[in-house]
Design a protein around this motif. Structure first.
Motif, PDB file in Angstrom:
ATOM      1  N   VAL A 183       2.858   7.442  -2.935  1.00 19.06           N
ATOM      2  CA  VAL A 183       1.952   6.517  -2.264  1.00 19.06           C
ATOM      3  C   VAL A 183       0.707   6.327  -3.121  1.00 19.06           C
ATOM      4  O   VAL A 183       0.038   7.296  -3.494  1.00 19.06           O
TER       5      VAL A 183
ATOM      6  N   ASP B 180       0.809  -1.213   0.000  1.00 16.65           N
ATOM      7  CA  ASP B 180       0.000   0.000   0.000  1.00 16.65           C
ATOM      8  C   ASP B 180       0.849   1.273   0.000  1.00 16.65           C
ATOM      9  O   ASP B 180       0.314   2.371  -0.142  1.00 16.65           O
ATOM     10  N   VAL B 181       2.156   1.129   0.191  1.00 15.59           N
ATOM     11  CA  VAL B 181       3.011   2.316   0.217  1.00 15.59           C
ATOM     12  C   VAL B 181       4.093   2.282  -0.850  1.00 15.59           C
ATOM     13  O   VAL B 181       4.845   3.237  -0.994  1.00 15.59           O
TER      14      VAL B 181
ATOM     15  N   LYS C  46      -5.559  12.723   2.487  1.00 16.20           N
ATOM     16  CA  LYS C  46      -5.119  13.576   1.382  1.00 16.20           C
ATOM     17  C   LYS C  46      -6.021  14.793   1.200  1.00 16.20           C
ATOM     18  O   LYS C  46      -5.558  15.871   0.815  1.00 16.20           O
TER      19      LYS C  46
ATOM     20  N   LYS D  51      -6.454   6.851   3.221  1.00 12.44           N
ATOM     21  CA  LYS D  51      -5.574   7.700   2.412  1.00 12.44           C
ATOM     22  C   LYS D  51      -6.349   8.829   1.753  1.00 12.44           C
ATOM     23  O   LYS D  51      -5.874   9.972   1.684  1.00 12.44           O
TER      24      LYS D  51
ATOM     25  N   ILE E 255      -3.073   5.305  -4.306  1.00 12.65           N
ATOM     26  CA  ILE E 255      -4.452   5.247  -3.811  1.00 12.65           C
ATOM     27  C   ILE E 255      -5.273   4.532  -4.882  1.00 12.65           C
ATOM     28  O   ILE E 255      -5.414   5.026  -6.002  1.00 12.65           O
TER      29      ILE E 255
ATOM     30  N   LEU F   7       1.807   9.348   6.989  1.00 11.86           N
ATOM     31  CA  LEU F   7       1.126   9.036   5.735  1.00 11.86           C
ATOM     32  C   LEU F   7       0.558  10.297   5.098  1.00 11.86           C
ATOM     33  O   LEU F   7       0.654  10.480   3.875  1.00 11.86           O
ATOM     34  N   ARG F   8      -0.021  11.176   5.889  1.00  8.09           N
ATOM     35  CA  ARG F   8      -0.549  12.436   5.345  1.00  8.09           C
ATOM     36  C   ARG F   8       0.583  13.265   4.739  1.00  8.09           C
ATOM     37  O   ARG F   8       0.424  13.867   3.664  1.00  8.09           O
TER      38      ARG F   8
ATOM     39  N   GLU G 170     -11.234   8.698  -5.465  1.00 10.76           N
ATOM     40  CA  GLU G 170     -11.326   9.691  -4.395  1.00 10.76           C
ATOM     41  C   GLU G 170     -12.658  10.424  -4.390  1.00 10.76           C
ATOM     42  O   GLU G 170     -13.332  10.533  -3.358  1.00 10.76           O
TER      43      GLU G 170
ATOM     44  N   LEU H 108       1.501  11.804   1.444  1.00 12.78           N
ATOM     45  CA  LEU H 108       0.472  12.071   0.437  1.00 12.78           C
ATOM     46  C   LEU H 108       0.412  13.539   0.043  1.00 12.78           C
ATOM     47  O   LEU H 108      -0.361  13.916  -0.840  1.00 12.78           O
TER      48      LEU H 108
ATOM     49  N   ASP I  13      -7.009   2.294   1.997  1.00 10.60           N
ATOM     50  CA  ASP I  13      -7.127   3.185   0.845  1.00 10.60           C
ATOM     51  C   ASP I  13      -8.096   4.323   1.117  1.00 10.60           C
ATOM     52  O   ASP I  13      -7.865   5.468   0.710  1.00 10.60           O
TER      53      ASP I  13
END
Length: 438
Positions: A245, A133-134, A340, A336, A247, A355-356, A251, A359, A333
């Motif tokens: 990263v 996932d990364v 984001k 994420k 996704i 993680l933020r 979205e 992203l 996901d």
């Protein structure tokens, strides 16, 4: 089925598999057994290997199974890559740590891969499923394999180069003669790794108990956690993530489905890795303070929806007053997407903050207690540290994630001194101009 030729010599077992040699130390539980065995043994599977070399036990059968799996994995690489050309280099990397550690380790190895990549250089990344996932495993010559497939005790098994990475990139094994012949620049880096280990052996011997010492060193040198795997600054790793990263979620469709399409929203996260199940982590803000934040935040910033998210509802405040409760309801996901697109994240220092940042989602209000904000903080964030103690306490005691080093019992007075007013003031500075540093 392929046959494995086993040779025992001087207490060390060598496996020869289609011309590959794997050195396996400490594999003979009793030297007395060794003298009664022929010099060469031929076995066809893990069970036969266990019977031939190990004392009988379920544990040793498991160890033998892992050895056979690794040898087959490496042999498959050699056959698949360059039609078995002897000029190819096989690199194995064992990832350790939590989600934030994985992010920063994967980022470091993107620098590594870019510098040493070539048509005959192949990478096996051994890690948990979330590594996919990364990291983009559609990149040629890179594979993700399970932790359970890696015989860590037998680090040289068919690979030319083996690393283990958590905070520091640790060299485990290197076929230096072969590496120098095929890639002089990679050989130069291997020498730096050996030098670093000689100078810092105690860090690796006591890993992770001296992680606090490495954080103190990074603080002194003005380095961030994301830069720590880059020994001597060889790759020039920056404070921004090199990896992209991925996704896989749509979205816009996801945000529309939960009523956040074209809405300004703030994420509130209070959580930690629950795998150990040892109680509350000292890094998190109190439930009372976090619960008090939600109604006061809505009063101060009525134009923003408040969204609670996290792995477990038991780690979070009551969802009463929040506009949307996503506790335990998101995939990684989907998390994420939220990270984001949120106008702001309020969280303790941890994986979601990293993680933020990866992203490029924007600023966060991050609460620091036992860890160093100079090392773990990012410049776009409002990093709030406690006034309860003169110094952070990461790894000052073995059970530091769950026991206050100052009190000697569970609790987090460092986090309790951070007030709701502190968080609201920090959030106001960010939201005043909707600052987006990326």
């Amino acid at each position: 089925m392929k046959r494995f030729l086993v040779r025992i010599k001087n207490g060390i077992m060598f496996l020869l598999h289609n011309g590959l040699v794997a050195t396996m130390k400490k594999t003979v539980n009793s030297l007395d057994r060794m003298w009664n065995k022929p010099l060469f043994l031929v076995v066809e599977d893990a069970e036969a290997l266990a019977k031939a070399v190990y004392l009988p036990s379920d544990r040793n059968l498991t160890r033998a199974s892992r050895v056979v799996r690794v040898l087959k994995t490496v042999d498959n690489w050699r056959n698949w890559s360059a039609n078995g050309k002897e000029t190819c280099l096989l690199v194995a990397v064992y990832f350790d740590g939590g989600y934030g550690d994985y992010l920063m380790s994967a980022n470091f190895f993107e620098y590594f891969r870019e510098k040493f990549a070539g048509p005959d250089v192949y990478f096996d990344f051994y890690g948990a499923d979330w590594l996919k996932d990364v990291y983009n495993f559609e990149i040629p010559n890179v594979r993700l394999l399970s932790h359970s497939d890696f015989a860590f005790d037998y680090a040289g098994s068919g690979y030319d180069l083996v690393f283990k990475i958590a905070k520091r990139n640790q060299l485990i094994y290197a076929d230096e003669e072969r590496i120098e012949e095929i890639s002089p620049s990679l050989f130069e880096y291997v020498q730096l790794c050996k030098k670093y280990i000689r100078e810092n052996q105690k860090i690796f011997d006591a890993n992770p108990r001296l992680d606090g010492l490495t954080s103190a060193e990074s603080e002194r040198l003005g380095r961030k956690r994301i830069q720590e795997p880059d020994i001597y600054g060889y790759f020039g790793v920056s404070t921004d993530f090199r990896i992209r990263v991925l996704i896989n979620e749509d979205e816009d469709a996801y945000l529309d489905s939960i009523g956040l399409g074209k809405q300004k929203f703030v994420l509130v996260h209070r959580g930690w890795c629950s795998a150990e199940n040892k109680g509350e982590n000292v890094k998190v803000w109190s439930l009372e303070s976090c619960g008090d934040l939600i109604p006061r935040f809505k009063q101060c910033f009525p134009d923003y929806k408040i969204v609670l998210f996290g792995e477990l509802a038991s780690q979070a405040p009551s969802p009463d007053g929040a506009d949307l409760n996503l506790l335990g309801k998101t995939t990684l996901d989907q998390a994420k997407v939220l990270l984001k697109n949120a106008s702001l994240l309020v969280d303790n220092e941890g994986g979601m903050v990293h993680l933020r940042h990866a992203l490029k989602g924007g600023p966060s209000v991050v609460l620091f207690g036992p860890t160093s904000k100079a090392v773990f903080g990012y410049p776009e964030n409002e990093n709030i540290s406690s006034s309860a103690c003169d110094h952070w306490c990461e790894w000052q005691i073995p059970d530091w994630p769950y026991t206050c080093a100052k009190l000697g019992k569970p609790g987090h007075p460092c986090m309790d001194t951070i007030t709701t007013d502190d968080v609201l003031e920090a959030a106001g500075r960010i939201l005043a101009g909707e600052v987006r540093p990326y």
